[in-house]
Design a protein around this motif. Structure first.
Motif, mmCIF file in Angstrom:
data_model
loop_
_atom_site.group_PDB
_atom_site.id
_atom_site.type_symbol
_atom_site.label_atom_id
_atom_site.label_comp_id
_atom_site.label_asym_id
_atom_site.label_seq_id
_atom_site.Cartn_x
_atom_site.Cartn_y
_atom_site.Cartn_z
ATOM 1 N N GLY A 1 25.942 61.224 37.062
ATOM 2 C CA GLY A 1 26.116 62.307 36.451
ATOM 3 C C GLY A 1 26.858 62.541 35.035
ATOM 4 N N VAL A 2 27.622 61.272 34.961
ATOM 5 C CA VAL A 2 28.236 61.353 33.575
ATOM 6 C C VAL A 2 27.414 61.010 32.520
ATOM 7 N N ARG A 3 27.448 61.845 31.540
ATOM 8 C CA ARG A 3 26.368 61.805 30.336
ATOM 9 C C ARG A 3 27.192 61.399 28.847
ATOM 10 N N ARG A 4 28.634 61.544 28.910
ATOM 11 C CA ARG A 4 29.705 61.378 27.740
ATOM 12 C C ARG A 4 30.653 60.314 28.059
ATOM 13 N N LEU A 5 30.731 59.375 27.150
ATOM 14 C CA LEU A 5 32.019 58.603 27.143
ATOM 15 C C LEU A 5 32.798 58.610 25.669
ATOM 16 N N VAL A 6 34.115 58.600 25.687
ATOM 17 C CA VAL A 6 34.842 58.602 24.405
ATOM 18 C C VAL A 6 35.495 57.174 24.516
ATOM 19 N N ALA A 7 35.301 56.274 23.682
ATOM 20 C CA ALA A 7 35.872 55.100 23.555
ATOM 21 C C ALA A 7 36.757 54.883 22.423
ATOM 22 N N SER A 8 37.555 53.819 22.366
ATOM 23 C CA SER A 8 38.614 53.505 21.044
ATOM 24 C C SER A 8 38.388 52.207 20.995
ATOM 25 N N PRO A 9 38.037 51.551 19.677
ATOM 26 C CA PRO A 9 37.879 50.475 19.388
ATOM 27 C C PRO A 9 38.808 49.430 19.827
ATOM 28 N N GLY A 10 38.407 48.210 20.321
ATOM 29 C CA GLY A 10 39.411 47.158 20.855
ATOM 30 C C GLY A 10 38.625 46.083 21.512
ATOM 31 N N SER A 11 39.113 44.970 21.575
ATOM 32 C CA SER A 11 38.632 43.765 21.743
ATOM 33 C C SER A 11 38.100 43.649 23.490
ATOM 34 N N ARG A 12 39.172 43.974 24.087
ATOM 35 C CA ARG A 12 39.432 43.641 25.587
ATOM 36 C C ARG A 12 38.242 44.524 26.338
ATOM 37 N N SER A 13 37.935 45.763 25.726
ATOM 38 C CA SER A 13 36.959 46.749 26.041
ATOM 39 C C SER A 13 35.759 46.615 25.716
ATOM 40 N N THR A 14 35.357 45.408 24.801
ATOM 41 C CA THR A 14 33.933 45.290 24.356
ATOM 42 C C THR A 14 32.960 45.390 25.201
ATOM 43 N N PRO A 15 33.138 44.825 26.614
ATOM 44 C CA PRO A 15 32.096 44.791 27.684
ATOM 45 C C PRO A 15 31.711 46.366 28.115
ATOM 46 N N LEU A 16 32.749 47.099 28.149
ATOM 47 C CA LEU A 16 32.524 48.308 28.710
ATOM 48 C C LEU A 16 31.853 49.304 27.498
ATOM 49 N N THR A 17 32.479 49.160 26.427
ATOM 50 C CA THR A 17 31.801 49.886 25.157
ATOM 51 C C THR A 17 30.515 49.732 24.999
ATOM 52 N N LEU A 18 30.236 48.382 24.915
ATOM 53 C CA LEU A 18 29.085 47.833 24.531
ATOM 54 C C LEU A 18 27.894 48.555 25.691
ATOM 55 N N ALA A 19 28.281 48.259 26.967
ATOM 56 C CA ALA A 19 27.615 48.657 27.933
ATOM 57 C C ALA A 19 27.218 50.164 27.832
ATOM 58 N N ALA A 20 28.146 51.128 27.419
ATOM 59 C CA ALA A 20 27.864 52.526 27.553
ATOM 60 C C ALA A 20 26.963 52.842 26.250
ATOM 61 N N LEU A 21 27.255 52.113 24.954
ATOM 62 C CA LEU A 21 26.418 52.098 23.859
ATOM 63 C C LEU A 21 24.953 51.897 24.146
ATOM 64 N N ARG A 22 24.645 50.976 24.876
ATOM 65 C CA ARG A 22 23.114 50.560 25.013
ATOM 66 C C ARG A 22 22.765 51.147 26.368
#
Length: 564
Positions: free
Chosen positions: A23-44
């Protein structure tokens, strides 16, 4: 890219898919290198909307606002180190205000811990008791099927029985960037247990016991600073009518808006300053903003006071509760069966409220700008269903004291979990991302404290009504005002040009002179696609004098059956 990067991405994608399935429909992220896999997975991921916010503290409060307005868990993602430490103020607020957040902190893998690796610290348990659960994930593995079920359990923990933040620490090994064309596998893997909404049903014994208490003498209902559901508001109003008792409703409860019923007091703070002690009090929705209402309840410490909450966390700082019930508020109200109290009791309290309304009209008369008059006009000037965020510290109190009641149904928000001035604008931006119309009312120090949040305003519609009273105006109402060091240590006036600062962020901004101009500017701002800052300059001394005039209108207490 080589195999490890793709394995890490699929690991992060499985976690994201599990959160989405739960049920999670929204994610707020801040730019960073180590978090790339998490951010990219959410963006896609097609079911997750992502908002990038540069400042992690602002990002966390923005997520808080999203969760407040939507009523659903919102995820946060950031890189390792001090980045996630910036979440702490919002995490504490979410804990105390019972707002569901999913904290996804990227981390270095075990081999880089405790050896001086850059941007690495001990992140386990960083948020201590302020999260409902903490879980340390292992580094990415080929087997990801269990992550969806795990994510569902973490989402469920954020929802209740005591809603709040949960923390998942995610160690990620380099390489972090997979092939550019890699896609998210949306299959959930293991079966996902969805947590369905539940309502805590009070037992018949509990209802009978409460009914026996409230069926005797003069009673009152007090609704604190937590927003009540539509069902709860309707049930409380119906109960007040059946019992013929007044309702002391905090401005943040929402009860004062969308009704003109006399049972719902327009000025409970003012009434509490002179009202006699009731024979019983039924309490909902946390601790009131009003100190006068809290003091009035403390004076009634020998009388039965029933606290009803939908979660197991007790709101009773003075220790005056005689009974505590954990159950659905609407179901409790609907199930109570007691005779009405003496009619002269409610008549006396309503008469006090009528006098307070006359005093409020008098002190807010004309076009002169001060905090109380702005709040009184605002709740009557904005369109129905407008969301109003009230900043700490004086803004929310001015609204509680003088906004009164309005026939227009409004949604009122505030950060009263720990009542900080940090992150107020960011929270309001999160609410505005969900709401059709949104106004944030903040003081000049709260504005300065969250200045970076203005970067969110280029594409988010928000009218910011800035109460510029030259510093910490709330302290004019406190004992610190008598200290010779008052201005240096507490008032702390600043030299920032708020209008110029807003324009530097590319936002519309203007000064207003008078209530009519201020209300016209707010409504015009609500029709624009971006954010507008509207600064109302307030003379502190004149403002304080007007507040004191209003408070002085509460004369000697009345006695039962006697209207003054």
């Amino acid at each position: 890219m080589n195999g490890p990067a793709e394995q890490t991405f699929h690991w992060a994608a499985a976690l994201a898919s599990g959160l989405a399935a739960a049920g999670v429909r929204r994610l707020v992220a801040s730019p960073g290198s180590r978090s790339t896999p998490l951010t990219l997975a959410a963006l896609r991921h097609p079911e997750i909307g992502v908002r990038m916010v540069v400042d992690e503290r602002s990002a966390a409060f923005f997520a808080l606002g999203l969760a407040k307005a939507s009523g659903e868990p919102v995820a946060l993602a950031a890189t390792s180190g001090s980045a996630i430490a910036n979440w702490l103020p919002a995490v504490v607020e979410a804990d105390m205000a019972r707002v569901p957040l999913i904290l996804l902190s990227s981390d270095r893998p075990p081999e880089l811990q405790d050896c001086g690796a850059n941007q690495t610290m001990d992140q386990a348990g960083l948020f201590s008791t302020h999260v409902r659960k903490f879980f340390q994930l292992p580094p990415a593995e080929a087997e990801t099927g269990w992550l969806a079920n795990f994510a569902a359990r973490m989402v469920a923990a954020s929802r209740g029985p005591l809603p709040g933040p949960v923390h998942i620490n995610v160690p990620l090994r380099e390489p972090l960037v997979p092939s550019a064309s890699i896609a998210v596998d949306e299959t959930a893997g293991a079966p996902i247990p969805l947590t369905l909404p539940t309502h805590l049903q009070p037992t018949g014994e509990t209802l009978n016991r409460i009914s026996g208490i409230i069926g005797k003498g003069r009673g009152a209902i007090v609704c604190g600073s937590e927003a009540l559901s539509d069902a709860a508001r309707r049930a409380i109003l119906d109960l007040a009518r059946r019992l013929d008792v007044p309702v002391f409703a905090d401005v943040l409860s929402g009860l004062r808006f969308g009704t003109q019923e006399p049972e719902i007091l327009a000025h409970p703070d003012q009434v509490a300053r002179s009202a006699p002690t009731p024979d019983w009090i039924l309490r909902f929705g946390g601790t009131p903003v009003s100190k006068a209402v809290s003091t009035w309840m403390e004076k009634a410490h020998t009388k039965p006071q029933i606290v009803v909450s939908e979660t197991p966390r007790l709101a009773d700082p003075a220790g005056t509760a005689s009974h505590v019930v954990t159950a659905d508020v609407a179901l409790v109200c609907a199930g109570l069966d007691a005779p009405a109290g003496p009619p002269e009791w409610r008549a006396d309290i309503v008469a006090l409220d009528s006098e307070a309304m006359r005093a409020a009209d008098a002190v807010c008369d004309g076009d002169r700008v001060f905090e109380g008059a702005l709040m009184r006009r605002l709740v009557r000037a904005v369109p129905p269903s407008t969301a109003i965020f009230l900043g700490n510290s004086l803004a929310v109190r001015a609204a509680d004291w003088l906004a009164g009641r309005s026939a227009s149904k409004l949604r009122v928000y505030g950060n009263r979990g720990v009542s900080g001035i940090d992150g107020n604008l960011s929270t309001a931006f999160g609410i505005s991302a969900i709401s059709e119309n949104c106004v944030a009312v903040v003081g000049d120090l709260a504005f300065l404290h969250d200045l970076g949040a203005l970067a969110l305003g280029r594409d988010l519609p928000l009218a910011i009504l800035l109460l510029d009273n030259g510093g910490g105006g709330i302290f004019d109402h406190l004992a610190q005002a008598d200290l010779p060091e008052f201005e240096t240590g507490w008032l702390t006036p600043q030299s920032l040009d708020h209008v110029a600062a807003a324009r530097a962020f590319g936002l519309a901004a203007q000064d207003v002179d008078g209530l009519d101009e201020a209300m016209a500017a707010v409504n015009a701002a609500l029709d624009r696609p971006g954010t507008t800052v509207i600064r109302a300059t307030i003379g502190r001394e004149k403002s304080l004098a007007r507040f004191k005039t209003f408070f002085a209108a509460a004369a000697a207490p009345v006695t039962q059956g006697q209207t003054r």
